[in-house]
Design a protein around this motif. Structure first.
Motif, PDB file in Angstrom:
ATOM      1  N   VAL B  77       0.865  -1.186   0.000  1.00 24.40           N
ATOM      2  CA  VAL B  77       0.000   0.000   0.000  1.00 24.40           C
ATOM      3  C   VAL B  77       0.897   1.230   0.000  1.00 24.40           C
ATOM      4  N   TYR B  78       0.679   2.073  -1.018  1.00 25.46           N
ATOM      5  CA  TYR B  78       1.498   3.270  -1.161  1.00 25.46           C
ATOM      6  C   TYR B  78       0.831   4.469  -0.495  1.00 25.46           C
ATOM      7  N   ALA B 140      -7.511   0.828  -0.700  1.00 26.58           N
ATOM      8  CA  ALA B 140      -6.192   0.247  -0.978  1.00 26.58           C
ATOM      9  C   ALA B 140      -5.902  -0.904  -0.013  1.00 26.58           C
ATOM     10  N   LEU B 141      -6.286  -0.733   1.242  1.00 23.57           N
ATOM     11  CA  LEU B 141      -6.088  -1.813   2.218  1.00 23.57           C
ATOM     12  C   LEU B 141      -6.943  -3.023   1.856  1.00 23.57           C
ATOM     13  N   ALA B 142      -8.204  -2.770   1.499  1.00 24.43           N
ATOM     14  CA  ALA B 142      -9.104  -3.876   1.140  1.00 24.43           C
ATOM     15  C   ALA B 142      -8.554  -4.621  -0.076  1.00 24.43           C
ATOM     16  N   ARG B 143      -8.042  -3.882  -1.055  1.00 25.91           N
ATOM     17  CA  ARG B 143      -7.500  -4.498  -2.279  1.00 25.91           C
ATOM     18  C   ARG B 143      -6.319  -5.400  -1.950  1.00 25.91           C
ATOM     19  N   ALA B 144      -5.464  -4.934  -1.041  1.00 28.22           N
ATOM     20  CA  ALA B 144      -4.301  -5.752  -0.671  1.00 28.22           C
ATOM     21  C   ALA B 144      -4.725  -6.940   0.188  1.00 28.22           C
ATOM     22  N   LEU B 145      -5.648  -6.719   1.115  1.00 26.64           N
ATOM     23  CA  LEU B 145      -6.013  -7.777   2.073  1.00 26.64           C
ATOM     24  C   LEU B 145      -6.917  -8.830   1.450  1.00 26.64           C
ATOM     25  N   MET B 146      -7.566  -8.472   0.342  1.00 24.13           N
ATOM     26  CA  MET B 146      -8.444  -9.414  -0.362  1.00 24.13           C
ATOM     27  C   MET B 146      -7.681 -10.689  -0.728  1.00 24.13           C
ATOM     28  N   ALA B 151       2.392 -10.789   4.247  1.00 20.07           N
ATOM     29  CA  ALA B 151       2.847  -9.614   4.999  1.00 20.07           C
ATOM     30  C   ALA B 151       2.302  -8.380   4.282  1.00 20.07           C
ATOM     31  N   LEU B 152       2.177  -7.297   5.020  1.00 24.98           N
ATOM     32  CA  LEU B 152       1.665  -6.070   4.412  1.00 24.98           C
ATOM     33  C   LEU B 152       2.761  -5.010   4.469  1.00 24.98           C
ATOM     34  N   LEU B 153       3.096  -4.456   3.298  1.00 21.05           N
ATOM     35  CA  LEU B 153       4.131  -3.429   3.211  1.00 21.05           C
ATOM     36  C   LEU B 153       3.438  -2.081   3.011  1.00 21.05           C
ATOM     37  N   LEU B 154       3.696  -1.159   3.913  1.00 26.61           N
ATOM     38  CA  LEU B 154       2.980   0.120   3.903  1.00 26.61           C
ATOM     39  C   LEU B 154       3.986   1.256   3.713  1.00 26.61           C
ATOM     40  N   LEU B 186       6.272  -0.849   7.910  1.00 27.35           N
ATOM     41  CA  LEU B 186       5.750   0.501   7.732  1.00 27.35           C
ATOM     42  C   LEU B 186       6.899   1.467   7.492  1.00 27.35           C
ATOM     43  N   VAL B 187       6.840   2.191   6.363  1.00 32.06           N
ATOM     44  CA  VAL B 187       7.784   3.292   6.138  1.00 32.06           C
ATOM     45  C   VAL B 187       7.090   4.570   6.573  1.00 32.06           C
TER      46      VAL B 187
END
Lengths: 263, 349
Positions: B77-78, B140-146, B151-154, B186-187
């Motif tokens: 997620v950007y 954007a979160l829903a699209r990635a988590l779908m 792992a989630l890169l933010l 998280l960045v």
């Protein structure tokens, strides 16, 4: 700056711009209003005129189609990748804009003639360039390519690379990303590039007349009527060629307006 | 778990050098550092979006270093959300489904759960261009988590949001992390965001890892003077530590037990840890006299420049407007300041 100074400045800009606009508008307006309805009607019923217009449209659209097929990958490559010699390739793409167009015709003929191995190879498989549709389309691709590639390249550059990266992270490969993200977001530029390329090709005379006097395209017909019969006989054909070009121009403006509204 | 070992990435004009990090399933791991230090590049290298020159990346034990991004099953997620503008919210969320072999029932269940959980019911058919910043981030979160990533890169997920949305999204991110049980990397440039969300983190500088560990250590126990300055430890004084004590101006201070070594180094003290000492206040281990040399209002806080007396050593303190108003503090006032030993941190050479 005070409001009246603003007005003065814009008035000056207006008058400075006027001569150029008139230079384009006045001769075209004169030519469009010169032929009478009878001449126009007779002209559009003339099989030679109709044939030349259809030939111009057909070969120009054919050239545009080739530009779409081969120019789109080139535009994407130039927009997205850095590679040795990229500036040289960009220069090569721009070259047809700078070269006098009869030179393009002569260059194509030199390559396709029987004195060149490529020309001999083409002739052996039955491909003729001189005086054929193949020759016309070849030079039209040559002159139309920079307009297509540069327009579409600008479209690709306007698509943020992060959209493509997001697509990749969601599981789409490079090709799927190109087809599902990049291409749909660039289609208006592709349409614009196609229209610009077609419009440029329709009006091409210098290169075409070297490669193929016959079969005759509209600009060559205009030239022939002018040299053989004089100004009046060429004007009605000019009218119809301008009408066709104008239709393309209007559609180009409409597409660019749609794009502006979307963004 | 994400494991990064000796990762080296070379891009034109910049190099990430031998980065080694670990983020466990229970971690929100923060990457912090100045602009241009390589945080986002590291995130993209983990995602497989930039080629690496050396090192390994493992996700849940699987070596993914050679895999293309589409095979890594990582959510990204950007900051600008990077939603596809030609697709509706619904189509954005469904975008990656076809590449993950999900059956219709799983797809529907996940979609409905995420739409409910992220409160997207009302905007599903809308174009993403017309959404607010907070809505875009939830999409954007829903699209990635779908796709149930490993792992989630933010990449700075909150920095483009209005303050009101920012608070909502950071609370949402924390609760999502607790529900999903996957590492979040998280960045961020925002320290309050990092302190709120992250349990562990790392500081990058010019492509090199300066420090990694528990997030409180990064802020309270920085490993280098650079880290100290970067995380806002503004009071840095050269010192020599002997028998657990160091000199601060003309005063000898006792260092907290865990930190103590012998030798030369830098003594650090956060400006937030210096308090104004009132008569009878015995809560501070060390009390010193200082003259206020300057005061700079920063919204609800004042940055107060102090000069120790005697000695003239300069220190900075952050005091609330309430403290400044109550004591009617002015430049040139002589005040008593204090701090506790545990707030002192020695960075050895």
């Amino acid at each position: 700056m005070k409001p009246h100074r603003d007005r003065l400045f814009f008035t000056l800009l207006f008058f400075a711009s006027l001569p150029l606009v008139l230079l384009v508008v006045l001769p075209l307006a004169k030519m469009l209003t010169q032929p009478g309805w009878t001449e126009l009607w007779e002209s559009i019923r003339d099989p030679q005129v109709l044939g030349a217009l259809a030939r111009s449209m057909g070969t120009s659209l054919g050239a545009a189609l080739i530009c779409i097929l081969f120019g789109t990958p080139l535009a994407y490559l130039l927009a997205r990748k850095s590679f040795p010699g990229k500036r040289a390739v960009e220069g090569i793409v721009d070259l047809p804009i700078m070269i006098p167009h009869p030179v393009i015709g002569i260059a194509v003929l030199s390559l396709a003639g029987r004195h060149h191995p490529l020309g001999r190879a083409l002739q052996e498989i039955g491909v003729q360039v001189m005086g054929t549709y193949t020759g016309i389309v070849t030079v039209l691709v040559f002159v139309g390519l920079p307009f297509y590639v540069n327009t579409v390249k600008a479209g690709f550059e306007a698509v943020p690379t992060r959209l493509e990266k997001a697509s990749r992270s969601l599981g789409a490969g490079m090709a799927a990303t190109f087809l599902r993200v990049t291409l749909p977001l660039t289609w208006t530029q592709i349409v614009l590039g196609t229209i610009m390329c077609t419009a440029r090709a329709i009006s091409e005379f210098g290169a075409v007349v070297i490669v193929a006097y016959h079969p005759m395209t509209a600009p060559v017909l205009i030239y022939e009527r002018f040299t053989a019969y004089g100004l009046r006989y060429s004007q009605s054909v000019c009218f119809w060629l301008i009408a066709v070009s104008f239709l393309l121009f209007v559609s180009m403006r409409l597409v660019s307006r749609v794009r502006t509204v979307e963004t | 778990m994400i494991e990064i070992r000796d990762l080296t990435v070379q891009v034109p004009g910049f190099r990430l050098e031998s980065i080694g990090l670990e983020a466990g399933a229970s971690d929100i791991f923060a990457l912090i550092g100045p602009t241009g230090s390589g945080k986002s590049l590291l995130l993209e290298a983990v995602a497989g979006l930039v080629p690496v020159q050396g090192g390994r990346v493992r996700i849940q034990g699987e070596d993914v270093t050679g895999l293309p991004p589409e095979k890594r099953r990582l959510g990204l997620v950007y900051q600008d959300q990077s939603l596809f503008p030609h697709l509706s919210v619904r189509d954005n969320i469904h975008y990656g489904v076809r590449y993950h072999g999900l059956d219709a029932a799983t797809r529907r269940d996940r979609f409905e759960h995420l739409v409910r959980r992220l409160e997207l019911e009302q905007i599903l058919e809308r174009s993403t261009i017309r959404l607010s910043g907070g809505e875009k981030q939830r999409v954007a979160l829903a699209r990635a988590l779908m796709l149930q990533p490993r792992a989630l890169l933010l990449d700075e997920p909150l920095s483009a949001l209005d303050p009101v949305f920012r608070d909502d999204i950071r609370v949402l991110l924390r609760s999502l992390h607790q529900e999903l049980g996957i590492p979040f990397v998280l960045v961020s440039h925002n320290f309050s965001e990092v302190l709120f969300l992250a349990g562990r983190g790392a500081v990058l500088r010019d492509g090199v890892l300066e420090q990694s560990g528990p997030i409180r250590d990064l802020f309270e126990r920085p490993a280098t003077p650079f880290c100290a300055r970067f995380v806002g430890m503004k009071n840095l004084v050269p010192c020599t530590v002997e028998q657990g004590r160091a000199r601060l101006g003309d005063v000898t201070v006792r260092l907290p037990g865990a930190d103590v070594r012998e030798g030369r180094g830098t003594l650090g003290l956060r400006p937030e840890d210096i308090v104004l000492v009132e008569d009878g206040d015995r809560s501070c281990d060390h009390v010193l006299r200082a003259r206020i040399s300057a005061m700079e209002g920063q919204g609800f806080y004042f940055r107060v420049s102090l000069s120790l007396e005697p000695g003239g050593l300069s220190l900075s303190a952050f005091w609330t407007r309430q403290v400044v108003d109550r004591h009617r503090l002015q430049p040139n006032d002589l005040v008593r300041i204090g701090f506790s030993s545990r707030c002192l941190h020695a960075i050895y050479e």
